[in-house]
Every structure is written in structure tokens, then in C-alpha cells.
Design a protein around this motif. Structure first.
Motif, short mmCIF file in Angstrom:
data_model
loop_
_atom_site.label_atom_id
_atom_site.label_comp_id
_atom_site.label_asym_id
_atom_site.label_seq_id
_atom_site.Cartn_x
_atom_site.Cartn_y
_atom_site.Cartn_z
N ARG A 86 0.83 -1.19 0.00
CA ARG A 86 0.00 0.00 0.00
C ARG A 86 0.87 1.26 0.00
NH1 ARG A 86 -4.85 -0.95 3.86
NH2 ARG A 86 -4.01 0.90 4.89
N ALA A 87 0.24 2.39 -0.30
CA ALA A 87 0.96 3.66 -0.33
C ALA A 87 1.51 4.03 1.05
CB ALA A 87 0.04 4.77 -0.83
N ASP A 88 0.84 3.55 2.12
CA ASP A 88 1.28 3.87 3.48
C ASP A 88 2.38 2.93 3.99
OD1 ASP A 88 -0.10 1.54 3.97
OD2 ASP A 88 -1.68 2.47 5.18
N GLY A 89 2.84 2.03 3.12
CA GLY A 89 3.91 1.12 3.50
C GLY A 89 3.44 -0.22 4.01
N TYR A 90 2.17 -0.31 4.41
CA TYR A 90 1.61 -1.58 4.84
C TYR A 90 1.27 -2.43 3.60
CZ TYR A 90 1.20 0.21 9.60
OH TYR A 90 1.49 0.69 10.85
N HIS A 91 0.82 -3.66 3.86
CA HIS A 91 0.49 -4.56 2.76
C HIS A 91 -0.98 -4.98 2.83
CE1 HIS A 91 4.87 -4.91 2.77
NE2 HIS A 91 4.78 -5.39 1.54
N GLY B 222 -2.17 -2.44 16.47
CA GLY B 222 -1.59 -3.47 15.62
C GLY B 222 -2.64 -4.12 14.75
N ALA B 223 -2.22 -4.62 13.59
CA ALA B 223 -3.16 -5.16 12.61
C ALA B 223 -3.86 -6.43 13.08
CB ALA B 223 -2.44 -5.43 11.29
N ASP B 224 -3.26 -7.16 14.04
CA ASP B 224 -3.87 -8.40 14.52
C ASP B 224 -4.82 -8.18 15.69
OD1 ASP B 224 -2.56 -9.91 12.66
OD2 ASP B 224 -1.03 -10.69 14.02
N VAL B 225 -4.83 -6.97 16.27
CA VAL B 225 -5.67 -6.75 17.45
C VAL B 225 -7.16 -6.87 17.14
CG1 VAL B 225 -6.25 -5.13 19.32
CG2 VAL B 225 -3.88 -5.35 18.55
N PRO B 226 -7.65 -6.32 16.01
CA PRO B 226 -9.10 -6.38 15.76
C PRO B 226 -9.69 -7.79 15.76
CG PRO B 226 -8.12 -4.74 14.33
CD PRO B 226 -6.98 -5.44 15.02
N VAL B 227 -8.98 -8.78 15.24
CA VAL B 227 -9.58 -10.13 15.19
C VAL B 227 -9.78 -10.69 16.59
CG1 VAL B 227 -7.44 -11.49 14.98
CG2 VAL B 227 -9.55 -12.33 13.96
N PHE B 228 -8.90 -10.35 17.52
CA PHE B 228 -9.08 -10.82 18.89
C PHE B 228 -10.23 -10.09 19.57
CE2 PHE B 228 -4.56 -11.96 18.16
CZ PHE B 228 -4.62 -13.30 18.49
N VAL B 229 -10.41 -8.81 19.27
CA VAL B 229 -11.59 -8.10 19.78
C VAL B 229 -12.85 -8.70 19.18
CG1 VAL B 229 -12.78 -5.87 19.87
CG2 VAL B 229 -10.30 -5.95 20.13
N GLY C 250 -7.76 -6.38 3.72
CA GLY C 250 -7.14 -5.13 4.15
C GLY C 250 -5.77 -5.45 4.73
N VAL C 251 -5.45 -4.84 5.87
CA VAL C 251 -4.20 -5.19 6.56
C VAL C 251 -4.45 -6.31 7.56
CG1 VAL C 251 -3.17 -2.92 6.25
CG2 VAL C 251 -4.49 -3.40 8.33
N GLY C 252 -5.68 -6.85 7.51
CA GLY C 252 -6.08 -7.90 8.43
C GLY C 252 -7.23 -7.49 9.32
N GLU C 253 -7.77 -6.28 9.07
CA GLU C 253 -8.79 -5.73 9.96
C GLU C 253 -10.21 -5.86 9.40
OE1 GLU C 253 -8.67 -2.33 7.11
OE2 GLU C 253 -7.46 -4.07 7.66
N GLN C 254 -10.35 -6.20 8.12
CA GLN C 254 -11.68 -6.37 7.52
C GLN C 254 -12.06 -7.85 7.65
OE1 GLN C 254 -11.57 -4.72 3.53
NE2 GLN C 254 -10.38 -2.95 4.24
N SER D 120 9.54 -6.29 5.07
CA SER D 120 10.45 -5.39 4.35
C SER D 120 11.43 -6.14 3.45
CB SER D 120 11.24 -4.54 5.36
OG SER D 120 12.07 -5.36 6.17
N ASP D 121 11.38 -7.45 3.50
CA ASP D 121 12.33 -8.24 2.72
C ASP D 121 12.06 -8.07 1.22
OD1 ASP D 121 13.49 -10.72 1.36
OD2 ASP D 121 14.20 -10.97 3.42
N PRO D 122 13.08 -7.76 0.43
CA PRO D 122 12.86 -7.54 -1.01
C PRO D 122 12.40 -8.78 -1.76
CG PRO D 122 15.21 -7.56 -0.49
CD PRO D 122 14.49 -7.53 0.81
N ASP D 123 12.63 -9.96 -1.19
CA ASP D 123 12.24 -11.20 -1.87
C ASP D 123 10.81 -11.64 -1.53
OD1 ASP D 123 14.71 -11.37 -3.10
OD2 ASP D 123 15.59 -12.60 -1.51
N LEU D 124 10.11 -10.89 -0.69
CA LEU D 124 8.74 -11.26 -0.33
C LEU D 124 7.83 -11.17 -1.55
CD1 LEU D 124 6.61 -11.90 1.92
CD2 LEU D 124 6.30 -9.43 2.12
#
Length: 276
Positions: free
Chosen positions: A23-28, A135-142, A151-155, A182-186
Motif C-alpha cells: 500500500r501507499a502507506d507502507g503496509y500490505h 496493531g493489525a492483529d488486534v481487531p480479530v481478537f476483539v 485489508g491489513v487484516g482488519e476487515q 520489508s524483505d525484497p524477496d517477499l
């Protein structure tokens, strides 16, 4: 609200994790599936006569008042109608950097507890938005249910993945999410799969697995040993490898084989009840 004496802070595994693009904000943007587990940390709770939130536990290198539990409490303070002191003692089982969401789970359970204890009365949707700040994983636990996420894991879309048994292999290897993403090979150009097939292990790929195996020799060795006898998957961006079975007997046999290569092994199931 009368505080429970203790509450499970469950772990999660990602049955799949597809990286769709940066994404433009650096997240995926991701497509992932979260299975919440009946195993994890335990938060022991006690009301106090002060107005402070006291947190105790082993948080590794994190300062005691710079962990996600403390940050979650601070997020809720402005909404408290009846602020009260509370002591939260964390009994840790979930390793750091393991891809099991330990810190995120702790934060989410804290939001759920204090929302009631302080009579904030915020709906789940608001708590999930607050949790995303942590954090992106917090919403699923809520959210509190196994789910498919985008999304980033929140939808999130609730999804029942059935009654499998999972064997967790947790080597002494802490892996940073930032390091993997951040790994270039991802791989960053993965395609989504249809909801109808997400329960099929054939689509349980994790785009982070090649990076983890390439960058961490310990993980490469463990994965190779375990894969000789079982189908092995990686959870999230961490170091936990897991296998899935339809019977407890097969799961326990896998666990027994794996203990020759990994000292920390757990046989778990999906969480089928509400956290609170």
C-alpha cells in the motif's frame, strides 16, 4: 462489572496468508484466515483501591509500561465512566515473535475487560477500530471469532473452520514482522482465493514462508525435518510451524514425532466460545 479472576488471552494461527500488494502507506494488503485457539496466555485480574493500572508479567525486552496492555488501557481511559484501579498479571505461554499474536491478544482482551469494568460501553466495532491503532492483529481478537480477513487484516468475516486439531511447533526463534514484510524477496503479487475454498488446506499458502526459510537457518532445518512426515505450515510472519489433523490421535502422534526436533510443542483446538 464483577471482574473474573482470570481470562484466556488466546493465540491465533494463520491458516493462510496471501500478500496481495504493498500500500501507499507502507503496509500490505492481505488475504488471510485467522483461527483463534483454545490455548494461549492467561490474564489474572484483581481490582485495586487506587486508580492505577498495574501490569505484571514477563514481557521480554519491553519496558513494563511500554507493552500493548498498557497502551490498550490508555486508549480506553478517555471513555471511562467509572475508572477503577486494576492489577493485570500476565501468565505468558505465547512466545514473542512466534506468529501467534500474543501481544495483540493481550491488548484486545484488555480492551474487552476494561470496556466493561470501566463502563465505557463502547460497541465492538469501536473497540476494533481502537485496537487497529495498536496493531493489525488486534481487531480479530476483539472480534473474538475465527475469521477470513482482508485489508491489513482488519476487515473481518466470521468463518468456522471446523473441529481440527492443530500441532504447534514453537522453536526458540523470534522473528520480527517488520523484517519479513520489508524483505525484497517477499512475494507481493498474490491472488485472492474465493471464500468457498478457504477451508481447503490446498490453498493454505503463506507468502512469508520462503523468506523465513531463506533468512533463518534454524527454521529451514526444523521445517525440513517436520515435512518428512507431515504437511507443515507457517503461522503469520513468526516462527511457529503447525500441522492440522482431523483426529486427536493423529495430532498427538505428530507432536510426539516433532518433539525430537523442537522442545516446545502444543496440541490445540479452535476456540469455540467467547473470550468474556
Amino acid at each position: 462489572m464483577k471482574l473474573p479472576k482470570s481470562v484466556l488471552s488466546p493465540a491465533k494461527i494463520n491458516l493462510m496468508l496471501r500478500v496481495l500488494g504493498r500500500r501507499a502507506d507502507g503496509y500490505h494488503n492481505l488475504q488471510t484466515s485467522f483461527e483463534l485457539l483454545d490455548w494461549g496466555d492467561t490474564l489474572h485480574l484483581k481490582p485495586t483501591s487506587t486508580s492505577d493500572v498495574v501490569i505484571e508479567g514477563d514481557f521480554g525486552d519491553l519496558p513494563q509500561h511500554n507493552n500493548l496492555i498498557d497502551k490498550a488501557a490508555r486508549l480506553l481511559e478517555p471513555f471511562a465512566k467509572k475508572p477503577q484501579g486494576i492489577k493485570i498479571e500476565v501468565e505468558k505461554k505465547i512466545p514473542q515473535g512466534a506468529g501467534l499474536g500474543g501481544g495483540s491478544s493481550n491488548a484486545a482482551v484488555t480492551l474487552l475487560i476494561l470496556n466493561r469494568f470501566w463502563q465505557c460501553d463502547l460497541p465492538i466495532e469501536v473497540l476494533m477500530r481502537l485496537g487497529l491503532k495498536l496493531g493489525a492483529d488486534v481487531p480479530v481478537f476483539v472480534f473474538g471469532k475465527s475469521a477470513i480477513a482482508t485489508g491489513v487484516g482488519e476487515q473481518l468475516q466470521a468463518y468456522d473452520f471446523g473441529s481440527r486439531f492443530y500441532v504447534l511447533f514453537m522453536p526458540d526463534c523470534m522473528i520480527s514482522t517488520a523484517t519479513v514484510f520489508s524483505d525484497p524477496d517477499l512475494e507481493r503479487g498474490q491472488q485472492m482465493v474465493a471464500t468457498e475454498v478457504v477451508d481447503d488446506p490446498a490453498v493454505w499458502i503463506n507468502d512469508c514462508l520462503p523468506v523465513v526459510l531463506s533468512r533463518f537457518p534454524q527454521m529451514r532445518s526444523l521445517y525440513a525435518q517436520l515435512s518428512l512426515t507431515d504437511e507443515i505450515y507457517l503461522s503469520g510472519t513468526g516462527s511457529t510451524l503447525f500441522a492440522a489433523f482431523d483426529s486427536l490421535q493423529r495430532a498427538e502422534s505428530c507432536a510426539e514425532r516433532g518433539r525430537a526436533f523442537c522442545s516446545k510443542v502444543a496440541v490445540v483446538k479452535a476456540l469455540k466460545k467467547n473470550i468474556l
